[in-house]
Motif scaffolding. Structure first.
Motif, PDB file in Angstrom:
ATOM      1  N   MET A 118      39.071  53.511  45.117  1.00 57.40           N
ATOM      2  CA  MET A 118      38.596  52.206  45.632  1.00 57.40           C
ATOM      3  C   MET A 118      38.929  52.231  47.273  1.00 57.40           C
ATOM      4  N   GLY A 119      39.765  52.999  47.690  1.00 61.78           N
ATOM      5  CA  GLY A 119      39.993  52.773  48.987  1.00 61.78           C
ATOM      6  C   GLY A 119      40.752  51.648  49.476  1.00 61.78           C
ATOM      7  N   GLY A 120      41.805  51.132  48.704  1.00 61.67           N
ATOM      8  CA  GLY A 120      42.374  49.904  48.854  1.00 61.67           C
ATOM      9  C   GLY A 120      41.659  48.646  48.971  1.00 61.67           C
ATOM     10  N   LYS A 121      40.359  48.693  48.422  1.00 63.34           N
ATOM     11  CA  LYS A 121      39.451  47.342  48.392  1.00 63.34           C
ATOM     12  C   LYS A 121      39.506  46.726  47.113  1.00 63.34           C
ATOM     13  N   ASN A 122      38.914  45.591  46.968  1.00 59.56           N
ATOM     14  CA  ASN A 122      39.199  44.777  45.645  1.00 59.56           C
ATOM     15  C   ASN A 122      37.819  44.202  45.327  1.00 59.56           C
ATOM     16  N   GLY A 123      37.677  44.005  44.100  1.00 59.97           N
ATOM     17  CA  GLY A 123      36.459  43.152  43.636  1.00 59.97           C
ATOM     18  C   GLY A 123      35.262  44.274  43.522  1.00 59.97           C
ATOM     19  N   ALA A 124      34.058  43.584  43.919  1.00 56.28           N
ATOM     20  CA  ALA A 124      32.810  44.260  43.771  1.00 56.28           C
ATOM     21  C   ALA A 124      32.835  45.601  44.680  1.00 56.28           C
ATOM     22  N   ASN A 125      33.249  45.214  45.956  1.00 58.92           N
ATOM     23  CA  ASN A 125      33.284  46.138  47.066  1.00 58.92           C
ATOM     24  C   ASN A 125      34.195  47.397  46.453  1.00 58.92           C
ATOM     25  N   ALA A 126      35.066  47.012  45.832  1.00 54.20           N
ATOM     26  CA  ALA A 126      36.044  48.130  45.136  1.00 54.20           C
ATOM     27  C   ALA A 126      35.185  49.135  44.456  1.00 54.20           C
ATOM     28  N   VAL A 127      34.378  48.607  43.441  1.00 58.50           N
ATOM     29  CA  VAL A 127      33.382  49.443  42.727  1.00 58.50           C
ATOM     30  C   VAL A 127      32.703  50.275  43.323  1.00 58.50           C
ATOM     31  N   LYS A 128      31.952  49.623  44.306  1.00 60.27           N
ATOM     32  CA  LYS A 128      30.885  50.464  45.048  1.00 60.27           C
ATOM     33  C   LYS A 128      31.648  51.474  45.804  1.00 60.27           C
TER      34      LYS A 128
END
Length: 230
Positions: A118-128
């Protein structure tokens, strides 16, 4: 050759040609730049290389984005597909305990494995982010943007060591080394020459050096044996 064999051969050749296109270099406008600060707490400044604010100083890694990779996959195989290794109770892709996603990418009937995080991201952006990363990782197994991945791996290895990438070992002049072996005065000199042969990549030539060193060792041992016999 029967018509069926000819058809299979033609199909195989066509598939190999299509897969070979995956290894073609990406155009400059399809390559993005990812800044990687040398320190996590580095002060943020505006960077003229990538036109963004991030920790400075920093290295910049080239990479191919999700859209550019998808365009290449569609060009090679309009029916390409990917699937997760497993599904959760809701029927959605199952992420591992590290937040990573294992996938199978199928192109021209060939399936290879990839992994994305996930590259340290959260939420829907993490899935993408995880899906895009997994596709790039699996695409690399087919050779897509392999040269860019190689540069990134070199940087990551240097970052773990805490220093700049080590230069490639100097090339060894095998013919000159063989002359040195022929003229080596003692075992210590031969041991030093064997260490010097370490960077030789050609296994056949390295075996040639090894054989000559072993022969010279035997030559050096014979006078000692004759003295003992006398």
């Amino acid at each position: 050759m029967s018509w069926r064999s000819k058809a299979v051969t033609a199909m195989t050749e066509e598939r190999l040609k299509a897969l070979a296109k995956l290894r073609e270099p990406f155009a400059d406008h399809q390559i993005n730049v990812l800044p990687k600060p040398y320190s996590k707490d580095a002060p943020k400044e505006f960077c003229r290389i990538c036109n963004s604010r991030h920790g400075m100083p920093a290295a910049h890694l080239d990479y191919v984005g999700h859209a550019a990779l998808t365009d290449r996959l569609l060009e090679v195989d309009p029916e390409w597909s990917w699937e997760p290794f497993a599904l959760d109770d809701s029927g959605l892709p199952l992420f591992d305990r590290n937040g990573g996603l294992w996938i199978r990418l199928t192109i021209c009937g060939v399936t290879r494995i990839g992994y994305g995080d996930m590259g340290g991201k959260n939420g829907a952006n993490a899935v993408k982010e995880a899906i895009g990363d997994a596709l790039r990782n699996a695409g690399m197994r087919f050779g897509a943007a392999l040269d860019l991945w190689h540069k990134g791996d070199l940087h990551d290895a240097a970052e773990e060591r805490g220093r700049d990438p080590e230069p490639a070992p100097p090339a060894v002049d095998v013919d000159a080394l063989l002359v040195e072996v022929e003229n080596a005065p003692d075992k210590t000199a031969l041991q030093d020459l064997w260490r010097k042969s370490g960077p030789i990549a050609d296994e056949a030539r390295k075996a040639e050096v090894r054989a000559l060193i072993q022969a010279r060792l035997q030559d050096l041992e014979q006078p000692e044996q004759q003295t003992l016999d006398a």
